[in-house]
Each structure stands twice: as structure tokens, then as C-alpha cells.
Design a protein around this motif. Structure first.
Motif, PDB file in Angstrom:
ATOM      1  N   LEU A 178      19.917  -8.328  35.012  1.00 53.69           N
ATOM      2  CA  LEU A 178      19.427  -6.971  35.241  1.00 53.69           C
ATOM      3  C   LEU A 178      18.336  -6.638  34.235  1.00 53.69           C
ATOM      4  N   HIS A 179      17.336  -5.886  34.677  1.00 58.14           N
ATOM      5  CA  HIS A 179      16.275  -5.423  33.781  1.00 58.14           C
ATOM      6  C   HIS A 179      16.859  -4.398  32.811  1.00 58.14           C
ATOM      7  N   LYS A 180      16.458  -4.466  31.556  1.00 56.86           N
ATOM      8  CA  LYS A 180      16.984  -3.570  30.518  1.00 56.86           C
ATOM      9  C   LYS A 180      15.838  -2.742  29.949  1.00 56.86           C
ATOM     10  N   GLU A 181      15.834  -1.453  30.268  1.00 55.72           N
ATOM     11  CA  GLU A 181      14.842  -0.544  29.691  1.00 55.72           C
ATOM     12  C   GLU A 181      15.279  -0.216  28.264  1.00 55.72           C
ATOM     13  N   PRO A 182      14.347  -0.174  27.325  1.00 55.45           N
ATOM     14  CA  PRO A 182      14.741   0.102  25.934  1.00 55.45           C
ATOM     15  C   PRO A 182      15.352   1.483  25.741  1.00 55.45           C
ATOM     16  N   TRP A 183      15.116   2.409  26.666  1.00 61.11           N
ATOM     17  CA  TRP A 183      15.644   3.768  26.540  1.00 61.11           C
ATOM     18  C   TRP A 183      16.918   3.985  27.357  1.00 61.11           C
ATOM     19  N   PHE A 184      17.423   2.944  28.025  1.00 64.47           N
ATOM     20  CA  PHE A 184      18.718   3.068  28.688  1.00 64.47           C
ATOM     21  C   PHE A 184      19.773   3.325  27.615  1.00 64.47           C
ATOM     22  N   THR A 185      20.807   4.066  27.957  1.00 61.79           N
ATOM     23  CA  THR A 185      21.859   4.429  27.017  1.00 61.79           C
ATOM     24  C   THR A 185      23.017   3.450  27.131  1.00 61.79           C
ATOM     25  N   LEU A 186      23.423   2.887  26.015  1.00 60.74           N
ATOM     26  CA  LEU A 186      24.581   1.999  25.975  1.00 60.74           C
ATOM     27  C   LEU A 186      25.803   2.828  25.593  1.00 60.74           C
ATOM     28  N   THR A 187      26.856   2.730  26.387  1.00 59.37           N
ATOM     29  CA  THR A 187      28.056   3.534  26.157  1.00 59.37           C
ATOM     30  C   THR A 187      29.303   2.674  26.381  1.00 59.37           C
ATOM     31  N   PHE A 188      30.464   3.286  26.195  1.00 57.45           N
ATOM     32  CA  PHE A 188      31.728   2.632  26.513  1.00 57.45           C
ATOM     33  C   PHE A 188      32.091   2.822  27.986  1.00 57.45           C
ATOM     34  N   ARG A 189      31.198   3.415  28.752  1.00 58.45           N
ATOM     35  CA  ARG A 189      31.362   3.614  30.198  1.00 58.45           C
ATOM     36  C   ARG A 189      32.557   4.501  30.536  1.00 58.45           C
ATOM     37  N   ASP A 190      32.744   5.534  29.745  1.00 59.80           N
ATOM     38  CA  ASP A 190      33.729   6.565  30.051  1.00 59.80           C
ATOM     39  C   ASP A 190      32.909   7.741  30.586  1.00 59.80           C
TER      40      ASP A 190
ATOM     41  N   ILE B 130      29.030  12.137  30.106  1.00 62.25           N
ATOM     42  CA  ILE B 130      28.489  13.433  30.543  1.00 62.25           C
ATOM     43  C   ILE B 130      28.385  14.368  29.338  1.00 62.25           C
ATOM     44  N   GLU B 131      29.436  14.383  28.509  1.00 58.81           N
ATOM     45  CA  GLU B 131      29.455  15.262  27.336  1.00 58.81           C
ATOM     46  C   GLU B 131      28.395  14.844  26.308  1.00 58.81           C
ATOM     47  N   ALA B 132      28.237  13.547  26.087  1.00 59.03           N
ATOM     48  CA  ALA B 132      27.230  13.070  25.126  1.00 59.03           C
ATOM     49  C   ALA B 132      25.824  13.449  25.594  1.00 59.03           C
ATOM     50  N   ALA B 133      25.573  13.320  26.887  1.00 62.11           N
ATOM     51  CA  ALA B 133      24.269  13.714  27.427  1.00 62.11           C
ATOM     52  C   ALA B 133      24.064  15.220  27.242  1.00 62.11           C
ATOM     53  N   ARG B 134      25.093  15.997  27.547  1.00 59.41           N
ATOM     54  CA  ARG B 134      25.003  17.460  27.407  1.00 59.41           C
ATOM     55  C   ARG B 134      24.699  17.848  25.970  1.00 59.41           C
ATOM     56  N   GLN B 135      25.365  17.206  25.030  1.00 57.24           N
ATOM     57  CA  GLN B 135      25.138  17.512  23.612  1.00 57.24           C
ATOM     58  C   GLN B 135      23.705  17.191  23.180  1.00 57.24           C
ATOM     59  N   ASP B 136      23.088  16.232  23.855  1.00 54.32           N
ATOM     60  CA  ASP B 136      21.691  15.891  23.566  1.00 54.32           C
ATOM     61  C   ASP B 136      20.708  16.731  24.383  1.00 54.32           C
TER      62      ASP B 136
END
Length: 194
Positions: A29-41, A46-52
Motif C-alpha cells: 500500500l502507498h504510505k503518505e507521510p501525513w497519514f496517521t498511525l494509530t492503534f486502530r481503535d 475519532i477523539e484524537a482527531a477531534r482534539q486536534d
């Protein structure tokens, strides 16, 4: 000779304005440098994005997908598109046939490929746009405020991200009318190719 120099200079200016090409990972898969790496919860994401001050978008891709490659090489390579998305969204990449663990909104733990089936993702790329806050029940597929199934032209792609960011899904203006209005405001026409 002068024409060759002008052409070469124009080509360098054009290439200099492009976003660096996404690298392809071990999973194909192509990996954009600005993609967000998470624990996939999903709820945590959603909450981390909201906080940002951003929204969460889940993008499903697969190895060898020509439309995924097109999305990365033609659409996300445009700084106007990539910069807008990176500034306004956390984008988490999922593999349609992957085995990485995902925690759905209802607390279920499942593999990416099982999550894809559960959320009714059947082809790639597919982008699920999550709500501003996580619901306490249901699945990510049910909670998505919008879905972009497949590869579209650059303007359609960008307008979908803008429509979600502006909460167009809560209003009376359907995405297609929003898209047509944005094109008209820019003096453009509706794209006819994928």
C-alpha cells in the motif's frame, strides 16, 4: 535551444510544486507521510482527531489496486489536495485484506478484512468519514457520515473532503449539488472521467 531551456525550466517548476510521491510499504500500500498511525481503535481515533481540531477518515486500499495508485500519484500528489486533507483530517489507512487488529465502536475486536466486510466496504479505494464524536453503540460503518466509494477526479475528491469538513451532510445541499456549485464558482465543469 531557447525553447528547450524554457521547456526544461517549466518542467522543473512543475515538478517542484508536486508533493513527494508516497512510498509503497511492505504490505503493497502507498504510505503518505501525513497519514496517521494509530492503534486502530475507532472511538479513540475519532477523539484524537477531534482534539486536534480535525475529522477522522478511514481509507481502505489493497495491494495492486490501480485506482489506489491513481489516488496517490495523481490526486494526493497535488499539494492543494494533500495540504487541505492533512490540515483538516486524520487519515488512517486500512488494508481490505489485512489482518491487523481493529476495535470497532461497539468494542468488538476484529481483523481489518473482517471490519471491511462488517462496514460494507467491497472495493478500493473506499473512504469512510467518521462523525465528530464517537457514538456509544453501533459500528464504524453505521456511524460514517459519508462514504466515498472508489476513485474520482481531483475536484470531486477534494470537494468531498470539504463537504464533510463543512458538515454538508447535516444540511439540505446534497453532495452532488455542492460539487456542482463549487465547480461553477471556480468556472469549471463536472468531471467526466474517473
Amino acid at each position: 535551444m531557447v525553447r528547450q531551456i524554457i521547456f526544461a525550466a517549466a518542467a522543473l517548476l512543475y515538478l517542484g510544486s508536486m508533493v513527494p510521491a508516497a512510498e509503497v510499504g511492505d504490505d503493497g500500500l502507498h504510505k503518505e507521510p501525513w497519514f496517521t498511525l494509530t492503534f486502530r481503535d475507532i472511538a479513540e481515533d475519532i477523539e484524537a482527531a477531534r482534539q486536534d481540531g480535525k475529522r477522522l477518515a478511514l481509507v481502505f486500499e489493497q495491494r495492486g489496486c490501480i485506482y489506489c495508485r491513481q489516488m496517490h500519484e495523481e490526486i494526493l500528489a497535488d499539494p492543494a489536495v494533500a495540504d487541505y486533507i492533512a490540515a483538516n483530517f486524520h487519515v488512517v489507512q486500512y488494508n481490505l485484506f489485512g489482518d491487523e487488529e481493529v476495535t470497532d465502536l461497539d468494542g468488538s475486536t476484529l481483523a481489518e478484512k473482517t471490519a471491511a466486510r462488517r462496514w460494507r466496504v467491497v472495493f478500493t479505494p473506499t473512504i469512510l468519514f467518521m462523525p465528530e464524536s464517537a457514538p456509544s453503540e453501533g459500528t464504524a460503518g453505521d456511524a460514517a457520515v459519508a462514504t466515498m466509494p472508489g476513485a474520482f477526479g481531483k475536484q470531486t475528491f477534494l470537494h468531498m473532503f470539504q463537504w464533510v469538513r463543512e458538515k454538508g451532510y447535516q444540511g439540505e445541499e446534497h453532495f452532488q449539488k455542492y460539487h456542482a456549485r463549487k465547480l461553477a464558482e471556480a468556472g469549471g465543469t463536472i468531471e467526466t472521467s474517473q
